[in-house]
Design an enzyme around this catalytic site. Structure first.
Site, PDB file in Angstrom:
ATOM      1  N   LYS A   1       0.867  -1.112   0.126  1.00 42.02           N
ATOM      2  CA  LYS A   1      -0.064  -0.107  -0.108  1.00 42.02           C
ATOM      3  C   LYS A   1       0.932   1.337  -0.008  1.00 42.02           C
ATOM      4  O   LYS A   1       2.211   1.303   0.114  1.00 42.02           O
ATOM      5  CB  LYS A   1      -0.907  -0.010   1.136  1.00 42.02           C
ATOM      6  CG  LYS A   1      -1.751  -1.178   1.164  1.00 42.02           C
ATOM      7  CD  LYS A   1      -2.868  -1.225   2.396  1.00 42.02           C
ATOM      8  CE  LYS A   1      -3.854  -2.167   2.359  1.00 42.02           C
ATOM      9  NZ  LYS A   1      -4.720  -2.175   3.548  1.00 42.02           N
TER      10      LYS A   1
ATOM     11  N   TYR B   1     -11.780  -2.975  -3.520  1.00 43.76           N
ATOM     12  CA  TYR B   1     -12.256  -2.902  -2.386  1.00 43.76           C
ATOM     13  C   TYR B   1     -14.077  -2.835  -2.340  1.00 43.76           C
ATOM     14  O   TYR B   1     -14.474  -2.603  -1.304  1.00 43.76           O
ATOM     15  CB  TYR B   1     -12.006  -1.831  -1.453  1.00 43.76           C
ATOM     16  CG  TYR B   1     -10.506  -1.963  -1.108  1.00 43.76           C
ATOM     17  CD1 TYR B   1     -10.167  -3.015  -0.133  1.00 43.76           C
ATOM     18  CD2 TYR B   1      -9.403  -1.214  -1.629  1.00 43.76           C
ATOM     19  CE1 TYR B   1      -8.859  -3.159   0.377  1.00 43.76           C
ATOM     20  CE2 TYR B   1      -7.971  -1.492  -1.294  1.00 43.76           C
ATOM     21  CZ  TYR B   1      -7.684  -2.445  -0.311  1.00 43.76           C
ATOM     22  OH  TYR B   1      -6.456  -2.709  -0.080  1.00 43.76           O
TER      23      TYR B   1
ATOM     24  N   PHE C   1     -15.958   3.384   6.570  1.00 42.03           N
ATOM     25  CA  PHE C   1     -14.557   3.589   6.586  1.00 42.03           C
ATOM     26  C   PHE C   1     -14.147   3.536   4.932  1.00 42.03           C
ATOM     27  O   PHE C   1     -13.103   3.883   4.451  1.00 42.03           O
ATOM     28  CB  PHE C   1     -13.479   2.749   7.384  1.00 42.03           C
ATOM     29  CG  PHE C   1     -13.894   1.225   6.940  1.00 42.03           C
ATOM     30  CD1 PHE C   1     -13.173   0.624   5.693  1.00 42.03           C
ATOM     31  CD2 PHE C   1     -14.726   0.432   7.484  1.00 42.03           C
ATOM     32  CE1 PHE C   1     -13.290  -0.902   5.412  1.00 42.03           C
ATOM     33  CE2 PHE C   1     -14.970  -1.041   7.218  1.00 42.03           C
ATOM     34  CZ  PHE C   1     -14.186  -1.419   6.200  1.00 42.03           C
TER      35      PHE C   1
ATOM     36  N   ARG D   1      -1.256 -14.645   3.930  1.00 41.75           N
ATOM     37  CA  ARG D   1      -2.236 -14.149   5.131  1.00 41.75           C
ATOM     38  C   ARG D   1      -1.380 -14.463   6.354  1.00 41.75           C
ATOM     39  O   ARG D   1      -1.515 -13.387   7.210  1.00 41.75           O
ATOM     40  CB  ARG D   1      -3.528 -14.815   4.957  1.00 41.75           C
ATOM     41  CG  ARG D   1      -4.503 -14.546   3.719  1.00 41.75           C
ATOM     42  CD  ARG D   1      -4.835 -13.173   3.511  1.00 41.75           C
ATOM     43  NE  ARG D   1      -5.589 -12.628   4.623  1.00 41.75           N
ATOM     44  CZ  ARG D   1      -6.125 -11.316   4.849  1.00 41.75           C
ATOM     45  NH1 ARG D   1      -5.916 -10.543   3.954  1.00 41.75           N
ATOM     46  NH2 ARG D   1      -6.837 -11.130   5.727  1.00 41.75           N
TER      47      ARG D   1
ATOM     48  N   THR E   1      -5.216  -7.308  10.447  1.00 37.89           N
ATOM     49  CA  THR E   1      -5.418  -5.940   9.831  1.00 37.89           C
ATOM     50  C   THR E   1      -5.196  -4.955  11.181  1.00 37.89           C
ATOM     51  O   THR E   1      -4.249  -3.954  10.583  1.00 37.89           O
ATOM     52  CB  THR E   1      -6.759  -5.703   9.536  1.00 37.89           C
ATOM     53  OG1 THR E   1      -7.157  -6.786   8.376  1.00 37.89           O
ATOM     54  CG2 THR E   1      -7.125  -4.469   8.931  1.00 37.89           C
TER      55      THR E   1
ATOM     56  N   ARG F   1       2.768  -6.768   9.133  1.00 37.74           N
ATOM     57  CA  ARG F   1       2.146  -5.690  10.048  1.00 37.74           C
ATOM     58  C   ARG F   1       2.361  -5.743  11.293  1.00 37.74           C
ATOM     59  O   ARG F   1       2.426  -4.366  11.681  1.00 37.74           O
ATOM     60  CB  ARG F   1       0.457  -6.220   9.681  1.00 37.74           C
ATOM     61  CG  ARG F   1      -0.082  -5.655   8.340  1.00 37.74           C
ATOM     62  CD  ARG F   1      -1.749  -6.127   8.058  1.00 37.74           C
ATOM     63  NE  ARG F   1      -2.005  -5.891   6.915  1.00 37.74           N
ATOM     64  CZ  ARG F   1      -3.256  -6.372   6.606  1.00 37.74           C
ATOM     65  NH1 ARG F   1      -3.823  -7.606   7.430  1.00 37.74           N
ATOM     66  NH2 ARG F   1      -3.903  -6.139   5.385  1.00 37.74           N
TER      67      ARG F   1
ATOM     68  N   ASN G   1      -1.698  -0.019   7.087  1.00 37.76           N
ATOM     69  CA  ASN G   1      -1.115  -0.961   7.610  1.00 37.76           C
ATOM     70  C   ASN G   1      -0.236  -2.101   6.311  1.00 37.76           C
ATOM     71  O   ASN G   1      -0.326  -3.164   6.439  1.00 37.76           O
ATOM     72  CB  ASN G   1      -2.279  -2.164   7.998  1.00 37.76           C
ATOM     73  CG  ASN G   1      -3.197  -2.468   6.911  1.00 37.76           C
ATOM     74  OD1 ASN G   1      -2.984  -1.976   5.853  1.00 37.76           O
ATOM     75  ND2 ASN G   1      -4.322  -3.038   7.264  1.00 37.76           N
TER      76      ASN G   1
ATOM     77  N   HIS H   1      -2.086  -5.380   1.410  1.00 37.98           N
ATOM     78  CA  HIS H   1      -3.159  -6.059   1.191  1.00 37.98           C
ATOM     79  C   HIS H   1      -2.823  -7.534   0.557  1.00 37.98           C
ATOM     80  O   HIS H   1      -1.806  -7.488  -0.219  1.00 37.98           O
ATOM     81  CB  HIS H   1      -3.792  -5.472   0.157  1.00 37.98           C
ATOM     82  CG  HIS H   1      -5.125  -6.085  -0.323  1.00 37.98           C
ATOM     83  ND1 HIS H   1      -6.307  -6.211   0.291  1.00 37.98           N
ATOM     84  CD2 HIS H   1      -5.210  -6.802  -1.286  1.00 37.98           C
ATOM     85  CE1 HIS H   1      -6.997  -6.662  -0.424  1.00 37.98           C
ATOM     86  NE2 HIS H   1      -6.322  -7.249  -1.570  1.00 37.98           N
TER      87      HIS H   1
END
Length: 145
Positions: A11, A51, A59, A87, A93, A104, A114, A117
């Site tokens: 990100k 998303y 949000f 993951r 998250t 993270r 964070n 993704h």
């Protein structure tokens, strides 16, 4: 073990903070292959498509504005049980819940900033890869040449 592909995106905060090399290195050290990689500055429509599951949530607009605030690095990663292993590697998250040693846990600043993704299912991985890499079937053959 099943050979899988998954979609991963570093990100804007990860790119801005120069964490791209470190994050890619973690995946490679874990034995994953990077089949495709590109840096993009996402437009609003693409971010909303990525998303879409969060549309209507409080949000959503903040998330979209953050994702389009700077370049992101999109990747297709391949390896054994890639979806679940990646993951686990990225962590929860919320960085307060992410274990130390996860991406993270080590680098996230907040729930929104964070760093990374990753697809949470094989089905989502196919959809998300298709948003950024139009001919996913060709990618594997090219990567092995």
């Amino acid at each position: 073990m099943t050979l899988q592909r998954t979609f991963v995106m570093i990100k804007p905060d990860g790119v801005r903070r120069r964490l791209v090399g470190e994050i890619i290195s973690r995946f490679e050290k874990r034995g994953f292959n990077i089949l495709a990689l590109k840096m993009v500055h996402m437009d609003r429509a693409t971010a909303e498509r990525l998303y879409q599951e969060h549309k209507g949530k409080g949000f959503f607009n903040e998330l979209i504005n953050y994702i389009i605030s700077g370049p992101v690095v999109c990747m297709i990663i391949e390896g054994d049980d890639a979806v679940s292993v990646v993951r686990k590697m990225i962590g929860a998250t919320d960085p307060k819940e992410a274990s130390p040693g996860t991406i993270r846990g080590d680098y996230a600043l907040s729930k929104s900033e964070n760093v990374i993704h990753a697809s949470d299912s094989e089905e989502k991985a196919k959809t998300e890869m298709g948003i950024f890499f139009q001919d996913v079937t060709e990618i594997g053959a090219q990567a092995r040449m």
